[in-house]
Write a protein that holds these residues in place. Structure first.
Motif, PDB file in Angstrom:
ATOM      1  N   LYS A  22      17.887  -7.220  -3.625  1.00  0.00           N
ATOM      2  CA  LYS A  22      16.896  -7.653  -2.534  1.00  0.00           C
ATOM      3  C   LYS A  22      15.638  -7.128  -2.763  1.00  0.00           C
ATOM      4  O   LYS A  22      14.559  -8.140  -2.794  1.00  0.00           O
ATOM      5  CB  LYS A  22      17.289  -7.120  -1.086  1.00  0.00           C
ATOM      6  CG  LYS A  22      15.986  -7.341  -0.114  1.00  0.00           C
ATOM      7  CD  LYS A  22      16.574  -6.549   1.261  1.00  0.00           C
ATOM      8  CE  LYS A  22      16.313  -5.076   1.335  1.00  0.00           C
ATOM      9  NZ  LYS A  22      15.054  -4.523   1.756  1.00  0.00           N
ATOM     10  N   ASN A  23      15.416  -5.734  -2.975  1.00  0.00           N
ATOM     11  CA  ASN A  23      14.152  -5.273  -3.421  1.00  0.00           C
ATOM     12  C   ASN A  23      13.642  -5.861  -5.024  1.00  0.00           C
ATOM     13  O   ASN A  23      12.273  -5.381  -5.058  1.00  0.00           O
ATOM     14  CB  ASN A  23      14.312  -3.792  -3.255  1.00  0.00           C
ATOM     15  CG  ASN A  23      14.299  -3.504  -1.935  1.00  0.00           C
ATOM     16  OD1 ASN A  23      14.212  -4.330  -0.846  1.00  0.00           O
ATOM     17  ND2 ASN A  23      14.550  -2.316  -1.811  1.00  0.00           N
ATOM     18  N   ARG A 121       4.877   4.538   7.312  1.00  0.00           N
ATOM     19  CA  ARG A 121       4.653   3.588   6.509  1.00  0.00           C
ATOM     20  C   ARG A 121       3.467   2.768   6.361  1.00  0.00           C
ATOM     21  O   ARG A 121       3.385   1.328   6.392  1.00  0.00           O
ATOM     22  CB  ARG A 121       5.999   2.392   6.502  1.00  0.00           C
ATOM     23  CG  ARG A 121       7.366   3.109   6.198  1.00  0.00           C
ATOM     24  CD  ARG A 121       8.449   2.267   5.891  1.00  0.00           C
ATOM     25  NE  ARG A 121       8.688   1.729   4.758  1.00  0.00           N
ATOM     26  CZ  ARG A 121       9.390   0.693   4.761  1.00  0.00           C
ATOM     27  NH1 ARG A 121      10.146   0.290   5.440  1.00  0.00           N
ATOM     28  NH2 ARG A 121       9.363   0.127   3.330  1.00  0.00           N
ATOM     29  N   PRO A 122       2.413   3.384   5.752  1.00  0.00           N
ATOM     30  CA  PRO A 122       1.040   2.990   5.832  1.00  0.00           C
ATOM     31  C   PRO A 122       0.978   2.135   4.575  1.00  0.00           C
ATOM     32  O   PRO A 122       1.838   2.203   3.699  1.00  0.00           O
ATOM     33  CB  PRO A 122       0.032   3.917   5.750  1.00  0.00           C
ATOM     34  CG  PRO A 122       0.898   5.149   5.282  1.00  0.00           C
ATOM     35  CD  PRO A 122       2.428   4.785   5.710  1.00  0.00           C
ATOM     36  N   ILE A 123      -0.002   1.245   4.170  1.00  0.00           N
ATOM     37  CA  ILE A 123      -0.209   0.230   3.161  1.00  0.00           C
ATOM     38  C   ILE A 123      -1.610   0.877   2.407  1.00  0.00           C
ATOM     39  O   ILE A 123      -2.161   0.094   1.694  1.00  0.00           O
ATOM     40  CB  ILE A 123      -0.043  -1.072   3.342  1.00  0.00           C
ATOM     41  CG1 ILE A 123      -1.177  -1.611   4.170  1.00  0.00           C
ATOM     42  CG2 ILE A 123       1.520  -1.393   3.528  1.00  0.00           C
ATOM     43  CD1 ILE A 123      -1.208  -3.175   4.263  1.00  0.00           C
ATOM     44  N   ASP A 124      -1.950   1.936   2.701  1.00  0.00           N
ATOM     45  CA  ASP A 124      -3.286   2.428   2.239  1.00  0.00           C
ATOM     46  C   ASP A 124      -3.324   2.469   0.684  1.00  0.00           C
ATOM     47  O   ASP A 124      -4.415   2.144   0.047  1.00  0.00           O
ATOM     48  CB  ASP A 124      -3.651   3.695   2.912  1.00  0.00           C
ATOM     49  CG  ASP A 124      -2.617   4.904   2.623  1.00  0.00           C
ATOM     50  OD1 ASP A 124      -1.610   4.548   2.726  1.00  0.00           O
ATOM     51  OD2 ASP A 124      -2.981   6.056   1.893  1.00  0.00           O
ATOM     52  N   MET A 125      -2.422   2.676   0.127  1.00  0.00           N
ATOM     53  CA  MET A 125      -2.629   2.863  -1.574  1.00  0.00           C
ATOM     54  C   MET A 125      -2.502   1.233  -1.918  1.00  0.00           C
ATOM     55  O   MET A 125      -3.102   1.059  -3.047  1.00  0.00           O
ATOM     56  CB  MET A 125      -1.507   3.587  -2.005  1.00  0.00           C
ATOM     57  CG  MET A 125      -1.405   5.019  -1.991  1.00  0.00           C
ATOM     58  SD  MET A 125      -0.191   5.929  -2.798  1.00  0.00           S
ATOM     59  CE  MET A 125       1.070   5.969  -1.711  1.00  0.00           C
ATOM     60  N   ARG A 161      -1.630   8.222  -5.183  1.00  0.00           N
ATOM     61  CA  ARG A 161      -1.352   9.452  -4.785  1.00  0.00           C
ATOM     62  C   ARG A 161       0.012  10.002  -4.892  1.00  0.00           C
ATOM     63  O   ARG A 161       0.206  11.219  -5.185  1.00  0.00           O
ATOM     64  CB  ARG A 161      -1.825   9.591  -3.326  1.00  0.00           C
ATOM     65  CG  ARG A 161      -2.082  10.759  -2.449  1.00  0.00           C
ATOM     66  CD  ARG A 161      -2.579  10.487  -1.058  1.00  0.00           C
ATOM     67  NE  ARG A 161      -1.468   9.913  -0.100  1.00  0.00           N
ATOM     68  CZ  ARG A 161      -1.517   8.636   0.407  1.00  0.00           C
ATOM     69  NH1 ARG A 161      -2.455   7.866   0.183  1.00  0.00           N
ATOM     70  NH2 ARG A 161      -0.453   8.382   1.093  1.00  0.00           N
ATOM     71  N   THR A 164       4.574   4.850  -5.271  1.00  0.00           N
ATOM     72  CA  THR A 164       4.792   3.557  -3.877  1.00  0.00           C
ATOM     73  C   THR A 164       5.622   2.368  -4.933  1.00  0.00           C
ATOM     74  O   THR A 164       4.959   1.828  -5.914  1.00  0.00           O
ATOM     75  CB  THR A 164       3.666   3.176  -3.222  1.00  0.00           C
ATOM     76  OG1 THR A 164       4.097   2.026  -2.643  1.00  0.00           O
ATOM     77  CG2 THR A 164       2.384   3.217  -3.730  1.00  0.00           C
ATOM     78  N   VAL A 165       6.660   2.145  -4.438  1.00  0.00           N
ATOM     79  CA  VAL A 165       7.512   0.946  -5.164  1.00  0.00           C
ATOM     80  C   VAL A 165       6.645  -0.467  -4.790  1.00  0.00           C
ATOM     81  O   VAL A 165       6.007  -1.233  -5.909  1.00  0.00           O
ATOM     82  CB  VAL A 165       8.841   0.905  -4.692  1.00  0.00           C
ATOM     83  CG1 VAL A 165       9.528  -0.422  -5.333  1.00  0.00           C
ATOM     84  CG2 VAL A 165       9.551   2.072  -5.046  1.00  0.00           C
ATOM     85  N   THR A 166       6.389  -0.856  -3.595  1.00  0.00           N
ATOM     86  CA  THR A 166       5.777  -2.167  -3.520  1.00  0.00           C
ATOM     87  C   THR A 166       4.328  -2.032  -3.632  1.00  0.00           C
ATOM     88  O   THR A 166       3.768  -3.034  -4.121  1.00  0.00           O
ATOM     89  CB  THR A 166       5.907  -2.653  -2.069  1.00  0.00           C
ATOM     90  OG1 THR A 166       5.695  -1.492  -1.190  1.00  0.00           O
ATOM     91  CG2 THR A 166       7.420  -3.097  -1.614  1.00  0.00           C
ATOM     92  N   ASP A 307      17.344   4.972  -0.273  1.00  0.00           N
ATOM     93  CA  ASP A 307      18.119   3.784   0.307  1.00  0.00           C
ATOM     94  C   ASP A 307      19.608   3.911   0.307  1.00  0.00           C
ATOM     95  O   ASP A 307      20.381   3.259   0.723  1.00  0.00           O
ATOM     96  CB  ASP A 307      17.768   2.577  -0.398  1.00  0.00           C
ATOM     97  CG  ASP A 307      16.545   2.056  -0.006  1.00  0.00           C
ATOM     98  OD1 ASP A 307      15.658   2.494   0.767  1.00  0.00           O
ATOM     99  OD2 ASP A 307      16.010   1.045  -0.767  1.00  0.00           O
ATOM    100  N   VAL A 329      11.360  11.269   0.894  1.00  0.00           N
ATOM    101  CA  VAL A 329      10.543   9.992   0.761  1.00  0.00           C
ATOM    102  C   VAL A 329       9.963   9.345   2.019  1.00  0.00           C
ATOM    103  O   VAL A 329       8.694   9.060   2.016  1.00  0.00           O
ATOM    104  CB  VAL A 329      11.282   8.861  -0.208  1.00  0.00           C
ATOM    105  CG1 VAL A 329      10.581   7.604  -0.293  1.00  0.00           C
ATOM    106  CG2 VAL A 329      11.725   9.504  -1.438  1.00  0.00           C
ATOM    107  N   ARG A 373      20.002   0.465   5.966  1.00  0.00           N
ATOM    108  CA  ARG A 373      20.646   1.354   5.253  1.00  0.00           C
ATOM    109  C   ARG A 373      21.159   2.202   6.395  1.00  0.00           C
ATOM    110  O   ARG A 373      22.657   2.755   6.206  1.00  0.00           O
ATOM    111  CB  ARG A 373      20.160   2.355   4.354  1.00  0.00           C
ATOM    112  CG  ARG A 373      19.099   1.732   3.466  1.00  0.00           C
ATOM    113  CD  ARG A 373      19.698   0.789   2.637  1.00  0.00           C
ATOM    114  NE  ARG A 373      18.963  -0.291   1.727  1.00  0.00           N
ATOM    115  CZ  ARG A 373      19.112  -1.495   1.346  1.00  0.00           C
ATOM    116  NH1 ARG A 373      20.577  -1.700   1.134  1.00  0.00           N
ATOM    117  NH2 ARG A 373      18.341  -2.006   0.408  1.00  0.00           N
TER     118      ARG A 373
END
Ligand code: EPU
Length: 420
Positions: A22-23, A121-125, A161, A164-166, A307, A329, A373
């Motif tokens: 999936k990922n 779970r921010p998306i700042d990066m 920093r 991050t995977v995504t 996961d 994580v 999970r």
């Protein structure tokens, strides 16, 4: 809504075919927005998150053709580079279209994802990276808008920093069409990042170093169509390994990738599980004589995957001794603990450590799934429990496990769906 009723105590035996990851499939779908020509993605898992991403691509204006186990995506025409709240709220990975849309259309408008069961779970990066590539990023009405300079994104040096995977995937996609060279430092090394780089390379991208912390991308003017088979799902594989170890019996998992599972196999062997690998794509789990407690700390790849933390904790409830399960994580990924306790598990949480004391006698009861999970860990515990367990809110499982009940009943589990 559906629930799953599981009768525990039945040994599992037989073969399970592993689905595509999936990922890896999610960023592959997003990547298909980068080309005007068709992208054919094979070994796609039959899960709700993939259908959500396909719906998002269609709403953006791509042609989407779902075939058995594959998707044909054609983003030939003009795209409407917007990911609306209705879709993003159901799947955080929607933010994976930010980079491709900013690169391809010069503009992306994506709803902010909001809270999540496993942490803030921010998306700042993702956003800082796009700024490094020259985009202007602003937020209004709950949406993030990224606008590229008039000549397109500009290559740059992105220093994450933390891995991050995504975030790595999002910026890798953006960088493929940027002007000049980009360097992603402290990048995620997960197999899913490597699979995305493989697809992008087939599409004509120039990428070096995927799978290491430093990825170099030489921007090209355009990407072409391609055909690509998604890597096997390592988390699905690991989940079935634990199912076999908990329920007893012998399982053969086929069409997987042993190398991607090394961190999980190593811990399971320490815990007394007998795992053999007749070839690189098959894992055989033999009857486990006795489960022993081992400590586990989640880390980025090649560490033990977060996961698999919830599923491993279910395993540790049945091991002799005390196991410390440390989650590094995500900040809040112990939602399964209260439910496992309701089944009789002896677990105490202090900060980011769960102390699991085994071997506990698990008994069937009603439990509530909270995220993907966590839900899997409840199903696993139910296989080892005495009596019947009803897992409520199983839509979480359907988001990420391809025909889980079917695959488990195929090897001897007793699982039925009930409407509620
Ligand atoms: N983070 C930030 N800022 C960012 C991005 C991440 O602070 O801009 C933090 C996160 O809050 C977290 C850490 O960095 O504490 C790592 O998160 P990461 O970005 O790597 O997670 P993700 O990309 O959102 C993917 C998987 C998750 C998996 C994690 C970690 C997909 C679609 N999702 O999420 O998968 O747990 O990597 O390996 O690839 C799942 O399949 O059940 C699942 C949650």
């Amino acid at each position: 809504m559906q629930a799953m009723r599981i009768s525990g105590g039945r040994p599992l035996s037989g073969h399970i075919k592993i689905s595509g990851a999936k990922n890896a499939a999610l960023p592959a779908l997003a990547a298909s927005l980068l080309a005007r020509e068709p992208v054919l993605l094979r070994r796609m898992p039959n899960v709700v998150d993939i259908r959500t991403m396909a719906n998002l691509l269609a709403s953006i204006g791509a042609g989407v053709e779902a075939r058995p186990d594959s998707y044909l995506i054609q983003a030939a025409g003009d795209l409407d580079p917007v990911a609306p709240y209705e879709l993003v709220k159901t799947m955080r990975a929607s933010s994976l279209v930010l980079g491709p849309l900013a690169a391809r259309c010069g503009r992306a408008r994506v709803s902010l994802p909001g809270g999540c069961a496993i942490g803030s779970r921010p998306i700042d990066m993702h956003l800082d990276g796009l700024k490094t590539l020259g985009a202007t990023v602003r937020q209004d009405h709950g949406y993030i808008e990224a606008v590229a300079p008039s000549g397109g994104l500009i290559g740059g040096r992105i220093q994450f920093r933390r891995p991050t995977v995504t975030g790595t995937e999002d910026l890798l996609m953006a960088a493929t069409l940027a002007n000049g060279e980009s360097v992603l430092e402290n990048a995620a090394c997960e197999p899913e990042v490597v699979d995305l780089a493989d697809l992008l390379t087939k599409m004509g991208a120039r990428i070096d170093g995927a799978g290491t912390p430093t990825i170099r991308v030489d921007g090209v003017d355009e990407l072409t169509g391609a055909e690509h088979a998604i890597i096997p799902d390592r988390i699905e594989t690991g989940t079935y390994l634990i199912a076999g170890a908990l329920a007893g019996g012998e399982l053969s998992l086929e069409g997987t990738c042993r190398q991607h599972l090394e961190p999980v196999i190593a811990k399971m062997r320490q815990a007394g599980c007998l795992i053999e690998s007749p070839d690189d794509s098959t894992l055989v789990l033999r009857q486990t004589p006795q489960l022993l407690s081992v400590d586990v700390t989640t880390r980025e790849h090649p560490g033990f995957p977060t996961d698999m933390q919830a599923q491993f904790m279910a395993l540790m409830t049945q091991a002799e001794g005390t196991s410390n399960v440390v989650e590094t994580v995500f900040e809040n990924r112990f939602m399964h603990v209260l439910e496992l306790q309701r089944m009789g598990a002896d677990i105490t949480i202090g900060g980011n450590t769960a102390v699991v004391r085994g071997k506990a006698a698990l008994t069937g009861t009603d439990v509530m799934a909270s995220d993907l999970r966590a839900s899997a860990s409840l199903v696993l515990a139910a296989l080892a429990a005495n009596g019947t367990t009803t897992v409520h809110r199983i839509y979480h499982l359907q988001r990420g496990y391809d025909r889980l009940a079917e695959k488990l009943t195929g090897v001897g589990a007793s699982i039925e769906f009930i409407d509620e």
